[in-house]
Design a protein around this motif. Structure first.
Motif, PDB file in Angstrom:
ATOM      1  N   PRO A 147       0.811  -1.215   0.000  1.00  0.00           N
ATOM      2  CA  PRO A 147       0.000   0.000   0.000  1.00  0.00           C
ATOM      3  C   PRO A 147       0.846   1.268   0.000  1.00  0.00           C
ATOM      4  CG  PRO A 147      -0.846  -1.587   1.577  1.00  0.00           C
ATOM      5  CD  PRO A 147       0.467  -2.123   1.097  1.00  0.00           C
ATOM      6  N   ALA A 148       0.200   2.378  -0.270  1.00  0.00           N
ATOM      7  CA  ALA A 148       0.893   3.657  -0.445  1.00  0.00           C
ATOM      8  C   ALA A 148       1.701   4.062   0.786  1.00  0.00           C
ATOM      9  CB  ALA A 148      -0.118   4.742  -0.788  1.00  0.00           C
ATOM     10  N   ARG A 149       1.177   3.785   1.974  1.00  0.00           N
ATOM     11  CA  ARG A 149       1.901   4.188   3.179  1.00  0.00           C
ATOM     12  C   ARG A 149       3.236   3.449   3.325  1.00  0.00           C
ATOM     13  NH1 ARG A 149      -2.091   3.296   7.943  1.00  0.00           N
ATOM     14  NH2 ARG A 149      -3.106   1.952   6.406  1.00  0.00           N
ATOM     15  N   MET A 150       3.414   2.364   2.572  1.00  0.00           N
ATOM     16  CA  MET A 150       4.704   1.685   2.560  1.00  0.00           C
ATOM     17  C   MET A 150       5.539   2.091   1.358  1.00  0.00           C
ATOM     18  SD  MET A 150       3.739  -2.183   3.890  1.00  0.00           S
ATOM     19  CE  MET A 150       5.424  -2.771   3.900  1.00  0.00           C
ATOM     20  N   THR A 151       4.915   2.339   0.224  1.00  0.00           N
ATOM     21  CA  THR A 151       5.671   2.681  -0.984  1.00  0.00           C
ATOM     22  C   THR A 151       6.096   4.144  -1.023  1.00  0.00           C
ATOM     23  OG1 THR A 151       3.590   3.001  -2.175  1.00  0.00           O
ATOM     24  CG2 THR A 151       4.650   0.856  -2.380  1.00  0.00           C
ATOM     25  N   VAL A 152       5.308   5.044  -0.430  1.00  0.00           N
ATOM     26  CA  VAL A 152       5.680   6.464  -0.430  1.00  0.00           C
ATOM     27  C   VAL A 152       7.006   6.689   0.295  1.00  0.00           C
ATOM     28  CG1 VAL A 152       5.053   8.749   0.459  1.00  0.00           C
ATOM     29  CG2 VAL A 152       3.367   7.393  -0.789  1.00  0.00           C
ATOM     30  N   PRO A 153       7.222   6.115   1.498  1.00  0.00           N
ATOM     31  CA  PRO A 153       8.548   6.253   2.118  1.00  0.00           C
ATOM     32  C   PRO A 153       9.669   5.720   1.238  1.00  0.00           C
ATOM     33  CG  PRO A 153       6.967   5.496   3.745  1.00  0.00           C
ATOM     34  CD  PRO A 153       6.266   5.457   2.416  1.00  0.00           C
ATOM     35  N   LEU A 154       9.391   4.639   0.496  1.00  0.00           N
ATOM     36  CA  LEU A 154      10.420   4.103  -0.407  1.00  0.00           C
ATOM     37  C   LEU A 154      10.757   5.115  -1.499  1.00  0.00           C
ATOM     38  CD1 LEU A 154       9.195   0.397  -0.917  1.00  0.00           C
ATOM     39  CD2 LEU A 154      10.919   1.248   0.668  1.00  0.00           C
ATOM     40  N   LEU A 155       9.749   5.745  -2.058  1.00  0.00           N
ATOM     41  CA  LEU A 155       9.972   6.722  -3.130  1.00  0.00           C
ATOM     42  C   LEU A 155      10.728   7.942  -2.613  1.00  0.00           C
ATOM     43  CD1 LEU A 155       6.445   6.532  -4.827  1.00  0.00           C
ATOM     44  CD2 LEU A 155       8.600   5.613  -5.724  1.00  0.00           C
ATOM     45  N   ILE A 156      10.367   8.423  -1.425  1.00  0.00           N
ATOM     46  CA  ILE A 156      11.065   9.577  -0.846  1.00  0.00           C
ATOM     47  C   ILE A 156      12.530   9.243  -0.590  1.00  0.00           C
ATOM     48  CG2 ILE A 156      11.206  11.072   1.183  1.00  0.00           C
ATOM     49  CD1 ILE A 156       8.142  10.837   1.404  1.00  0.00           C
ATOM     50  N   LEU A 157      12.780   8.077   0.000  1.00  0.00           N
ATOM     51  CA  LEU A 157      14.155   7.667   0.283  1.00  0.00           C
ATOM     52  C   LEU A 157      14.947   7.438  -1.003  1.00  0.00           C
ATOM     53  CD1 LEU A 157      13.479   5.255   3.277  1.00  0.00           C
ATOM     54  CD2 LEU A 157      14.755   7.405   3.376  1.00  0.00           C
ATOM     55  N   ALA A 158      14.274   6.975  -2.046  1.00  0.00           N
ATOM     56  CA  ALA A 158      14.947   6.783  -3.331  1.00  0.00           C
ATOM     57  C   ALA A 158      15.421   8.123  -3.892  1.00  0.00           C
ATOM     58  CB  ALA A 158      14.005   6.093  -4.314  1.00  0.00           C
ATOM     59  N   VAL A 159      14.572   9.133  -3.807  1.00  0.00           N
ATOM     60  CA  VAL A 159      14.961  10.469  -4.271  1.00  0.00           C
ATOM     61  C   VAL A 159      16.146  10.990  -3.463  1.00  0.00           C
ATOM     62  CG1 VAL A 159      14.213  12.868  -4.476  1.00  0.00           C
ATOM     63  CG2 VAL A 159      12.661  11.030  -5.138  1.00  0.00           C
ATOM     64  N   LEU A 160      16.081  10.832  -2.143  1.00  0.00           N
ATOM     65  CA  LEU A 160      17.171  11.288  -1.278  1.00  0.00           C
ATOM     66  C   LEU A 160      18.460  10.515  -1.556  1.00  0.00           C
ATOM     67  CD1 LEU A 160      15.202  11.690   2.073  1.00  0.00           C
ATOM     68  CD2 LEU A 160      16.140  13.527   0.648  1.00  0.00           C
ATOM     69  N   SER A 161      18.340   9.248  -1.927  1.00  0.00           N
ATOM     70  CA  SER A 161      19.527   8.440  -2.237  1.00  0.00           C
ATOM     71  C   SER A 161      20.215   8.932  -3.512  1.00  0.00           C
ATOM     72  CB  SER A 161      19.138   6.965  -2.406  1.00  0.00           C
ATOM     73  OG  SER A 161      18.610   6.447  -1.206  1.00  0.00           O
ATOM     74  N   VAL A 162      19.478   9.647  -4.327  1.00  0.00           N
ATOM     75  CA  VAL A 162      20.053  10.214  -5.551  1.00  0.00           C
ATOM     76  C   VAL A 162      20.694  11.568  -5.279  1.00  0.00           C
ATOM     77  CG1 VAL A 162      19.534  11.080  -7.864  1.00  0.00           C
ATOM     78  CG2 VAL A 162      18.455   8.977  -7.046  1.00  0.00           C
ATOM     79  N   ILE A 163      20.012  12.424  -4.520  1.00  0.00           N
ATOM     80  CA  ILE A 163      20.435  13.827  -4.389  1.00  0.00           C
ATOM     81  C   ILE A 163      21.217  14.125  -3.120  1.00  0.00           C
ATOM     82  CG2 ILE A 163      18.430  14.533  -5.754  1.00  0.00           C
ATOM     83  CD1 ILE A 163      17.169  15.562  -3.135  1.00  0.00           C
ATOM     84  N   ALA A 164      21.283  13.189  -2.161  1.00  0.00           N
ATOM     85  CA  ALA A 164      21.883  13.495  -0.856  1.00  0.00           C
ATOM     86  C   ALA A 164      23.360  13.857  -0.949  1.00  0.00           C
ATOM     87  CB  ALA A 164      21.707  12.311   0.097  1.00  0.00           C
ATOM     88  N   GLY A 165      24.037  13.442  -2.022  1.00  0.00           N
ATOM     89  CA  GLY A 165      25.450  13.775  -2.162  1.00  0.00           C
ATOM     90  C   GLY A 165      25.698  15.208  -2.537  1.00  0.00           C
ATOM     91  N   PHE A 166      24.682  15.876  -3.066  1.00  0.00           N
ATOM     92  CA  PHE A 166      24.837  17.264  -3.495  1.00  0.00           C
ATOM     93  C   PHE A 166      24.413  18.195  -2.365  1.00  0.00           C
ATOM     94  CE2 PHE A 166      24.159  14.711  -7.274  1.00  0.00           C
ATOM     95  CZ  PHE A 166      25.207  15.105  -8.092  1.00  0.00           C
ATOM     96  N   VAL A 167      25.259  18.328  -1.375  1.00  0.00           N
ATOM     97  CA  VAL A 167      24.920  19.124  -0.200  1.00  0.00           C
ATOM     98  C   VAL A 167      25.744  20.400  -0.189  1.00  0.00           C
ATOM     99  CG1 VAL A 167      24.193  17.192   1.240  1.00  0.00           C
ATOM    100  CG2 VAL A 167      26.607  17.820   1.139  1.00  0.00           C
ATOM    101  N   PRO A 168      25.223  21.465   0.400  1.00  0.00           N
ATOM    102  CA  PRO A 168      25.978  22.724   0.474  1.00  0.00           C
ATOM    103  C   PRO A 168      27.248  22.554   1.289  1.00  0.00           C
ATOM    104  CG  PRO A 168      23.645  23.068   0.985  1.00  0.00           C
ATOM    105  CD  PRO A 168      23.873  21.592   0.957  1.00  0.00           C
TER     106      PRO A 168
END
Length: 596
Positions: free
Chosen positions: A449-470
């Motif tokens: 269900p969405a309440r399980m997949t939404v955290p996965l999608l958010i973490l996936a995005v962060l796993s891509v962009i987290a290296g680009f930090v100020p």
């Protein structure tokens, strides 16, 4: 009090109040408990985002004030704690949201969420602590919380044993941690981090004493961050619910040791010997755990050994570059929290969909039936293995850069670990998600269900962009990019991935069997033999001492009985006999007087 003072205290006390409400008021109301705990985690995240905009601040309340010892209960908000707050509350909220579905039918759901809030309070206390005494108190609370969550399903023997093992192994490390704190206090006269930093001149007057104190403090990190030889509890902790694995044993609790070492980096920098030992223990842990991961079949245990390996990377970085701002170690902690939490929650989604099946060789073909989980798991895998430009690529390369500057052997170990990481993670993905379903459960897998997949999608995005930090976040991904590091690291990723894909593609069972790796280098058996042998020796000594004491007691009893027996012989009840004895006594007395 202004916002700089109110917000940190709100972040700290919010989950404590929630835990008390759940465990004492809403214990029987599972739905309310889950909602209250999840909303508390959300408010904590909002508070952490607000705290990130605040100027560094330091507020305290004096707790103990006696001659020679002053201990405050205070919060220290700086860039190090601000970023760690985001990690703890961000991952914490997503895990809470995920758990509302994963634990939906659990009979002790309210207790689970109560303990989850208690853990959040304990972990946030470590992050905000401004002194060793306060940190140690919350350090122990984290241990208690972890024990409760690992053993949540306490009716299962494996869960109970895993909880006990985690508790005992951490107590070993914590004993050294406490001794190290006492040694620092005995020299500097303070346990506050600011006070210790101001007293570095006094601390360096005896380098050997300082090195011993730092290494004893490091024992605490060895326990919490599961470093060799105190690492064996972490894989067994996978007996707890998967959300617990994601929150505690991937992103937050196990990172506490690394965070603590970053907090006292100014001390580690004063002792090159301690720094070198810390770096080598991290490297040994990293390579051993990576080798173990290559032969595990349980999806959660593979990720657990991966966590061990990456924690070793972070500890190695602390030893190589002890930087009060965090440096490469905290950079990798930051990025690792997102993609490892993603992988654990993705594993939880697979386990949930496959009716609690955890053996990867009983999966297969999940990409066709669980597309959202597959895509997010693939992103997490790529980030962990160092795929170019994803989060793990930047932070891992920053550690390799530090190693290449300070120690060629450690740099080579780091590259070997990079190859192994790509190998075992590609093995996991190919076996579990590609090919054909090997069981009926795998054939009927489905996205959650969405309440399980939404955290996965958010973490996936962060796993891509987290290296680009100020750059102001105490580390800069872009500052650590060097072609001489990036090229070998990318080759290591490609080699590990290609070998695993070649070996495991289309296979129905593992074609490689290395007993030492599969059986974790037999360390559990060795520890068991040591414990059993120690128990036998102690039992023999205790039995010998007990026998000696029993013999002495029996001898004293027999002596008392003999004396009593002799005196009893004189009680024969005959007047003539008494007269005879009396006469003998008179004769004896005369003889003594005359002749002596």
């Amino acid at each position: 009090m202004n916002n700089n003072e109110i917000i940190p205290w709100f972040i700290l006390l919010n989950p404590l109040i929630t835990a008390v409400l759940i465990l004492f008021v809403f214990r029987k109301n599972h739905g309310t408990a889950a909602t209250v705990s999840t909303m508390s985690a959300f408010f904590g995240l909002v508070g952490s985002l607000c705290a990130f905009t605040l100027a560094p601040t330091h507020t305290l309340v004096l707790w103990i004030d006696i001659p020679g010892l002053q201990i405050p209960i205070g919060v220290q908000l700086d860039h190090l704690s601000q970023v760690m707050l985001l990690v703890v509350t961000g991952i914490g909220f997503l895990v809470h949201l995920y758990s509302t579905v994963y634990m939906e039918h659990d009979e002790s759901k309210a207790r689970f969420f109560g303990h989850l809030s208690l853990f959040m309070f304990s972990m946030l206390g470590i992050v905000l602590a401004d002194n060793f005494a306060m940190m140690f108190i919350f350090w122990e609370l984290v241990g208690v919380s972890s024990y409760l969550l690992i053993g949540h399903w306490f009716t299962r023997d494996a869960a109970g044993k895993a909880a006990n093992k985690a508790f005992m192994m951490n107590r070993i490390g914590d004993f050294g941690f406490m001794l190290g704190i006492l040694m620092l206090w005995s020299t500097a006269g303070t346990v506050t981090f600011k006070g210790l930093e101001a007293a570095t001149g006094t601390l360096t007057t005896n380098p050997m004493f300082l090195t011993a104190a730092i290494l004893l403090v490091f024992c605490g990190a060895m326990g919490k961050s599961a470093q060799f030889p105190l690492h064996t509890w972490l894989p067994d902790a996978m007996e707890g619910p998967t959300p617990v694995s994601a929150l505690i044993h991937a992103a937050t609790m196990v990172a506490a040791g690394v965070f603590m070492l970053a907090r006292i980096a100014f001390l580690i920098g004063l002792s090159p010997a301690a720094a070198l030992i810390i770096a080598w223990i991290g490297a040994i842990t990293s390579i051993l755990a990576a080798l173990m991961a290559t032969q595990q079949d349980d999806i959660k245990r593979i990720l657990a050994y991966s966590t061990l390996s990456q924690l070793g990377y972070m500890v190695m970085a602390i030893g190589l570059a002890p930087d009060p701002s965090g440096g490469p170690a905290m950079f990798h902690l930051f990025t690792h929290a997102f993609f490892k939490a993603l992988l654990f929650l993705g594993a939880g989604a697979v386990i949930h969909a496959l009716h609690h099946e955890q053996d990867i060789w009983k999966m297969g073909g999940l990409s066709k039936h669980m597309p959202k989980t597959t895509v997010t798991f693939a992103i997490g895998t790529a980030a962990l293995t160092g795929f170019p430009l994803l989060a793990g690529f930047w932070s891992k390369d920053s550690i390799l850069a530090a190693a290449s500057e300070k120690s060629t052997p450690l740099y080579i170990i780091g590259l070997c670990v990079a190859v192994l990481t790509a190998f075992y993670m590609t093995r996991l993905f190919v076996v579990a998600f590609l090919g054909k379903p090997r069981t009926e459960a795998a054939h009927h897998g489905h996205d959650c269900p969405a309440r399980m997949t939404v955290p996965l999608l958010i973490l996936a995005v962060l796993s891509v962009i987290a290296g680009f930090v100020p750059e102001k976040w105490f580390f800069s991904a872009h500052q650590h990019f060097h072609w001489n590091i990036a090229i070998p690291a990318t080759i290591a990723f490609a080699v590990g991935t290609a070998i695993a894909f070649k070996i495991y593609s289309g296979k129905d069972k593992d074609p490689i069997r290395v007993s030492a790796f599969r059986n974790k280098f037999y360390l559990d058996e060795i520890y068991g033999a040591i414990v059993a042998g120690t128990q036998d020796v102690l039992a023999y000594i205790a039995n010998a001492v007990d026998s000696l004491i029993s013999g002495i007691v029996r001898l004293a009893g027999m002596a008392a009985w003999g004396v009593g027996f002799l005196f009893r012989l004189l009680q024969f009840g005959n007047v003539q006999g008494y007269s005879f004895v009396f006469g003998l006594g008179v004769v004896g007395l005369i003889w003594f007087v005359v002749f002596k």
